[in-house]
Design a protein around this motif. Structure first.
Motif, PDB file in Angstrom:
ATOM      1  N   UNK A   1      19.066   3.345  28.592  1.00 24.25           N
ATOM      2  CA  UNK A   1      19.166   1.997  29.142  1.00 24.25           C
ATOM      3  C   UNK A   1      20.554   1.473  28.780  1.00 24.25           C
ATOM      4  N   UNK A   2      21.355   1.211  29.779  1.00 24.08           N
ATOM      5  CA  UNK A   2      22.700   0.724  29.572  1.00 24.08           C
ATOM      6  C   UNK A   2      22.764  -0.767  29.855  1.00 24.08           C
ATOM      7  N   UNK A   3      23.323  -1.485  28.912  1.00 25.39           N
ATOM      8  CA  UNK A   3      23.336  -2.933  29.009  1.00 25.39           C
ATOM      9  C   UNK A   3      24.780  -3.401  28.865  1.00 25.39           C
ATOM     10  N   UNK A   4      25.280  -4.122  29.856  1.00 23.98           N
ATOM     11  CA  UNK A   4      26.662  -4.573  29.809  1.00 23.98           C
ATOM     12  C   UNK A   4      26.723  -6.097  29.786  1.00 23.98           C
ATOM     13  N   UNK A   5      27.913  -6.590  29.445  1.00 23.88           N
ATOM     14  CA  UNK A   5      28.138  -8.056  29.377  1.00 23.88           C
ATOM     15  C   UNK A   5      26.996  -8.744  28.633  1.00 23.88           C
ATOM     16  N   UNK A   6      26.721  -8.255  27.440  1.00 18.87           N
ATOM     17  CA  UNK A   6      25.568  -8.744  26.678  1.00 18.87           C
ATOM     18  C   UNK A   6      25.632 -10.254  26.459  1.00 18.87           C
ATOM     19  N   UNK A   7      24.458 -10.848  26.527  1.00 18.47           N
ATOM     20  CA  UNK A   7      24.304 -12.283  26.307  1.00 18.47           C
ATOM     21  C   UNK A   7      23.388 -12.513  25.114  1.00 18.47           C
ATOM     22  N   UNK A   8      23.468 -13.705  24.536  1.00 21.18           N
ATOM     23  CA  UNK A   8      22.618 -14.020  23.391  1.00 21.18           C
ATOM     24  C   UNK A   8      21.146 -13.808  23.718  1.00 21.18           C
ATOM     25  N   UNK A   9      20.772 -14.144  24.936  1.00 20.46           N
ATOM     26  CA  UNK A   9      19.383 -14.038  25.358  1.00 20.46           C
ATOM     27  C   UNK A   9      18.885 -12.611  25.503  1.00 20.46           C
ATOM     28  N   UNK A  10      19.779 -11.646  25.392  1.00 22.87           N
ATOM     29  CA  UNK A  10      19.364 -10.245  25.465  1.00 22.87           C
ATOM     30  C   UNK A  10      18.809  -9.753  24.131  1.00 22.87           C
ATOM     31  N   UNK A  11      18.952 -10.566  23.093  1.00 23.79           N
ATOM     32  CA  UNK A  11      18.415 -10.188  21.784  1.00 23.79           C
ATOM     33  C   UNK A  11      16.897 -10.066  21.895  1.00 23.79           C
ATOM     34  N   UNK A  12      16.402  -8.905  21.573  1.00 25.34           N
ATOM     35  CA  UNK A  12      14.962  -8.641  21.735  1.00 25.34           C
ATOM     36  C   UNK A  12      14.659  -7.257  21.199  1.00 25.34           C
ATOM     37  N   UNK A  13      13.381  -6.931  21.204  1.00 27.96           N
ATOM     38  CA  UNK A  13      12.945  -5.558  20.960  1.00 27.96           C
ATOM     39  C   UNK A  13      12.869  -4.856  22.301  1.00 27.96           C
ATOM     40  N   UNK A  14      13.405  -3.674  22.375  1.00 33.45           N
ATOM     41  CA  UNK A  14      13.351  -2.884  23.601  1.00 33.45           C
ATOM     42  C   UNK A  14      12.508  -1.644  23.321  1.00 33.45           C
ATOM     43  N   UNK A  15      11.443  -1.537  24.093  1.00 34.75           N
ATOM     44  CA  UNK A  15      10.533  -0.425  23.911  1.00 34.75           C
ATOM     45  C   UNK A  15      10.635   0.547  25.073  1.00 34.75           C
ATOM     46  N   UNK A  16      10.522   1.794  24.734  1.00 34.67           N
ATOM     47  CA  UNK A  16      10.363   2.834  25.724  1.00 34.67           C
ATOM     48  C   UNK A  16       8.944   3.368  25.559  1.00 34.67           C
ATOM     49  N   UNK A  17       8.327   3.706  26.652  1.00 34.58           N
ATOM     50  CA  UNK A  17       6.987   4.291  26.614  1.00 34.58           C
ATOM     51  C   UNK A  17       6.944   5.449  27.591  1.00 34.58           C
ATOM     52  N   UNK A  18       6.099   6.419  27.290  1.00 38.66           N
ATOM     53  CA  UNK A  18       5.995   7.552  28.203  1.00 38.66           C
ATOM     54  C   UNK A  18       4.546   7.915  28.443  1.00 38.66           C
ATOM     55  N   UNK A  19       4.299   8.559  29.559  1.00 41.45           N
ATOM     56  CA  UNK A  19       2.960   9.009  29.905  1.00 41.45           C
ATOM     57  C   UNK A  19       3.065  10.144  30.904  1.00 41.45           C
TER      58      UNK A  19
END
Lengths: 107, 112
Positions: B76-94
């Protein structure tokens, strides 16, 4: 609009006091309903999958049931270590999560 | 049993910087999901891949992109990061149509 609603938002129980958590959904073409447990700062931990109305699954003190419009997670004689947020999710084309029920079990 | 692996576990970035989050699904799982979870919120679906092709897209900002590689890992590529992007990012698989997704431990992104 597809929606998943969980109630209550928060629940405090005495140790040993059984109760139920509710997950109601309006997703059409449901392909499955899933229950997860999430501890703070950790990834959701898979508990159960339910596919059809009338289905029931059990694991230790937890029992999940499913009807055509809702699912219940029954907790029998809970212990403090059962304290967590319980999330339900429904699968249509993607997984839609409810907002969770925060459960606190007091010794 | 092997679980979903995510790296890094913690990431601190400045505003307007870029970040790359990695996910290694459970072996033989063909579907990968990315979720964003803010404090006290439920996981919000970002994007999913099935057999290395994008299969569904949720509330993913245009500043974010993702792909799944030939070995099934995803980034997951994230550019021009903003304060609101602060979070937990989860990946899940099935494995498709084989039950609920199994989640990784998450990457905690803090944008300062």
């Amino acid at each position: 609009e597809d929606q998943v609603t969980q109630s209550p938002e928060a629940l405090r129980l005495q140790e040993g006091e059984s109760s139920s958590l509710n997950c109601s959904y309006t997703v059409s073409g449901l392909r499955g309903l899933f229950w997860y447990r999430q501890d703070p700062g950790k990834g959701p931990e898979f508990l159960f999958t339910l596919y059809s109305a009338g289905e029931e699954k059990e694991k230790e003190r937890l029992k999940a049931t499913l009807t055509k419009k809702e699912s219940f997670l029954h907790i029998t004689a809970p212990k403090p270590e059962d304290s967590a947020t319980y999330l339900c999710a429904v699968l249509r084309n993607q997984f839609y999560f409810g907002t969770g029920t925060s459960l606190t079990v007091i010794p | 049993a092997a679980g979903v692996i995510q790296s890094p576990r913690h990431l601190i970035k400045e505003k307007r910087e870029t970040a790359t989050l990695k996910c290694y699904p459970i072996p033989r799982h063909d579907t990968v999901y990315w979720y964003q979870q803010g404090p006290g919120q439920d996981p919000q679906f970002l994007i999913s891949f099935y057999e290395k092709m994008q299969s569904d897209k949720g509330s993913i900002p245009d500043r974010f992109s993702a792909q799944q590689f030939s070995d099934y890992h995803s980034e997951l590529n994230m550019s021009s990061l903003e304060l609101g992007d602060s979070a937990l990012y989860f990946c899940a698989s099935t494995r498709k149509s084989a039950g609920g997704p199994l989640f990784g431990p998450g990457t905690r992104l803090t944008v300062l």
